[in-house]
Structures are given as C-alpha cells and as structure tokens.
Write a protein that holds these residues in place. Structure first.
Motif, mmCIF file in Angstrom:
data_model
loop_
_atom_site.group_PDB
_atom_site.id
_atom_site.type_symbol
_atom_site.label_atom_id
_atom_site.label_comp_id
_atom_site.label_asym_id
_atom_site.label_seq_id
_atom_site.Cartn_x
_atom_site.Cartn_y
_atom_site.Cartn_z
ATOM 1 N N UNK A 80 -21.432 59.926 -19.682
ATOM 2 C CA UNK A 80 -21.689 59.547 -21.081
ATOM 3 C C UNK A 80 -20.694 60.136 -22.073
ATOM 4 N N UNK A 81 -19.941 61.167 -21.692
ATOM 5 C CA UNK A 81 -18.964 61.760 -22.610
ATOM 6 C C UNK A 81 -17.631 61.023 -22.592
ATOM 7 N N UNK A 82 -17.491 60.049 -21.674
ATOM 8 C CA UNK A 82 -16.276 59.231 -21.623
ATOM 9 C C UNK A 82 -16.592 57.876 -22.229
ATOM 10 N N UNK A 83 -15.888 57.516 -23.284
ATOM 11 C CA UNK A 83 -16.057 56.191 -23.886
ATOM 12 C C UNK A 83 -14.964 55.264 -23.364
ATOM 13 N N UNK A 84 -15.327 54.002 -23.133
ATOM 14 C CA UNK A 84 -14.399 53.043 -22.542
ATOM 15 C C UNK A 84 -14.329 51.786 -23.395
ATOM 16 N N UNK A 85 -13.113 51.345 -23.699
ATOM 17 C CA UNK A 85 -12.882 50.028 -24.289
ATOM 18 C C UNK A 85 -12.456 49.093 -23.167
ATOM 19 N N UNK A 86 -13.063 47.909 -23.079
ATOM 20 C CA UNK A 86 -12.635 46.916 -22.110
ATOM 21 C C UNK A 86 -12.037 45.735 -22.868
ATOM 22 N N UNK A 87 -10.833 45.338 -22.486
ATOM 23 C CA UNK A 87 -10.117 44.250 -23.157
ATOM 24 C C UNK A 87 -9.941 43.097 -22.179
#
Length: 315
Positions: free
Chosen positions: A129-136
C-alpha cells in the motif's frame, strides 16, 4: 561570459527537479501540475537556474513548447544521473519500510494494460500500500527517454538505449464472433469460407506497430468494413455481433459472448517485452513490480494463449 554547465557552482537539486519536469513535458503548465506548484513558480525556477549557470537551457516555441538547447541537452544527462543517484541513496540509507514505498509509472499497450495489467496491479497495491502505481494503457509508443514511464510493456523490444529488457511472454490472438453472428451468416467450416464475411480491424496507416497488422497477413484480401486504432473499440464492436474480429485471447476469452472461429486454422502468436532504464532497475519498488508482473504473466499463460477463460492472481 557564459559559465560552463559542468561547473555547477551554486546549483541546487530543487532547481534541477523543475528543469527535469519541463524537459520531459515540454510545458511549464504540465510540469507545474506534476510538481504541485503554479506556472509562475516553474518559470521563475527555470529562469533562476539559467541565471546561475549563465546559459540558456530552453528555447520557447508556440508549437513545440520548451525545447532544450544544446546546453540543456548536456545538463539533462547530468540531472538524470543525479536524480537516479538520489533515489538509490534514499533506498540504501532508509529502513525497509521506507524503501518499499514511492511511486512507479507503468506504460503498456492498450488492451493488455486495461484487461490484464490493471486487474493484476489492483492486487499489487493491496500487498504494497505504500507504493503508488500509475498505469498508462495507451494505443501508441511510450517514451522512457522522456520519462513518460518507469517501466514499459511493448510489442517490440527497444533496439538501443540504456535499458534492461526481458521477454515477458507470448500471447495468442484468434478469430472471434458472437453466436448470433454465426447463426445469421453463411457457415464457416474452413478458411476459404471467410471471403463471404466482413471483419473489424486496425486502421493500417495509423497502427503504431507493424505487429498489429495481422489481418492482412492471416487473411489477405479480407474485407474490413469497420476499422479502429483501438483494440478495445474492436472488441466492443465484435460484441455487437455484426462482424468477425481477430482479438487477443486474454481480451476476448474473458467475454462468454465471443466464441473462437476456426481456432485450429486462424491463430497468431505475438510477444510482449518489458523494459526500463538501467538506472532505475535496482530501485526496490521497480524490482518488486517487475518481478510481480513476470510472476503473474507466467501464472496466466493458459489465459494468454487461449487455453483458459479464467484469470488467476498471485497468492
């Protein structure tokens, strides 16, 4: 007299952060949004940096935005090295809880990104949960050199550049139709029968990779009445039961309305490649996501190859 940019003098990292965002986005307004500041702050920091270095880093164009000068291009390499070194240093001196945090941006082809990677990432962020991910998930190439993403999954491996690359997986495409389509059109018992049918396909001259032009290779002369640059648009059109479409199994197999047509005769195999910049590969958050994606694609080979309709998730 202009200063040489390799003589950093009073240069500070805060100025370089602004420089990097403008260099990558070419727009001060976009850089401002990414840095959570206003436009005037970006302009002021860039002017301050240029003054401290005694040189012009950007040429401003109404059509192309902020374009790096030769001096700006030279500074870009130094700035990216400093950025990567700082990321590595933070991980090395921080506790494990801090190291397993941060932000990762992943670029991917549209269909695979939307229908496979995004569901898998929803489980990844639950675990970390401490890693945020953007998916493109985009129907075009995504540039690592411009830092549009940290990790890219693409149809082709990069030919050159400072990248770490691996073959992620094979995947299969098949010809699909709905049962109503098959019931209301001439029977299809062999490939020669397909000449009586219409297809959904890519817009040939707008396809971002030659790897997508499989209809012309598999069925020369096929009649495509509806074309789109988007595989998701093709998928949605095929659901309407008006035409046939060659679709990735991982996309079509998850919809019970779509049935494979001549699966023994019409099949296409392609590959996905995953790569990232060498200077990012050792970051722990990058390594975690990289290894996770490799694991879940291996677990889902039956889905990717059209042998199963079920997606599985890592334990």
């Amino acid at each position: 007299m202009q200063k040489n940019i390799t003589s950093l003098g009073s240069l500070n990292w805060d100025d370089l952060k602004f420089f990097l965002e403008v260099a990558r986005t070419r727009k001060a307004s976009t850089a401002a949004k990414r840095l959570a500041v206003d436009y005037t702050t970006v302009s002021r920091r860039i002017s301050s940096l240029e003054t401290s270095l005694g040189t012009l880093l950007f040429e401003k164009s109404r059509t192309n935005g902020f374009v790096l000068t030769a001096e700006g291009q030279r500074l870009l390499g130094y700035a990216e090295s400093i950025e990567s070194t700082l990321h590595m240093a933070c991980e090395q001196v921080s506790g494990s809880g801090v190291a397993l945090s941060g932000h990762v941006r992943m670029g991917c082809t549209e269909g695979f990104g939307s229908f496979f990677i995004t569901p898998q990432l929803s489980h990844f962020v639950d675990t970390y949960p401490a890693i945020s991910v953007d998916i493109l998930p985009l129907p075009h190439f995504i540039s690592l050199s411009k830092r549009e993403a940290d990790i890219v999954i693409a149809l082709e491996r990069p030919e050159h550049g400072p990248y770490v690359c691996c073959k992620l997986c094979d995947y299969r495409l098949q010809l699909y139709a709905t049962q109503p389509y098959l019931d209301n059109h001439p029977p299809i018992q062999r490939p020669a029968d397909l000449g009586k049918h219409s297809f959904i396909s890519y817009v040939d001259d707008l396809a971002f990779s030659s790897e997508l032009l499989y209809l012309a290779n598999v069925l020369p002369g096929a009649n495509a009445h509806l074309r789109s640059t988007s595989v998701i648009a093709q998928f949605v059109a095929a659901q309407q039961g008006r035409s046939l479409a060659i679709l990735p199994c991982f996309l079509a197999a998850q919809d019970p309305r779509l049935l494979p047509v001549l699966p023994e005769d019409i099949t296409v195999t392609r590959q996905f490649w995953m790569y990232c910049r060498e200077d990012l590969r050792k970051l722990k958050r990058i390594t975690l996501l990289w290894d996770y994606i490799r694991e879940v694609t291996e677990q889902n080979q039956p889905l990717l190859m059209g042998e199963s309709r079920e997606m599985v998730f890592a334990d």
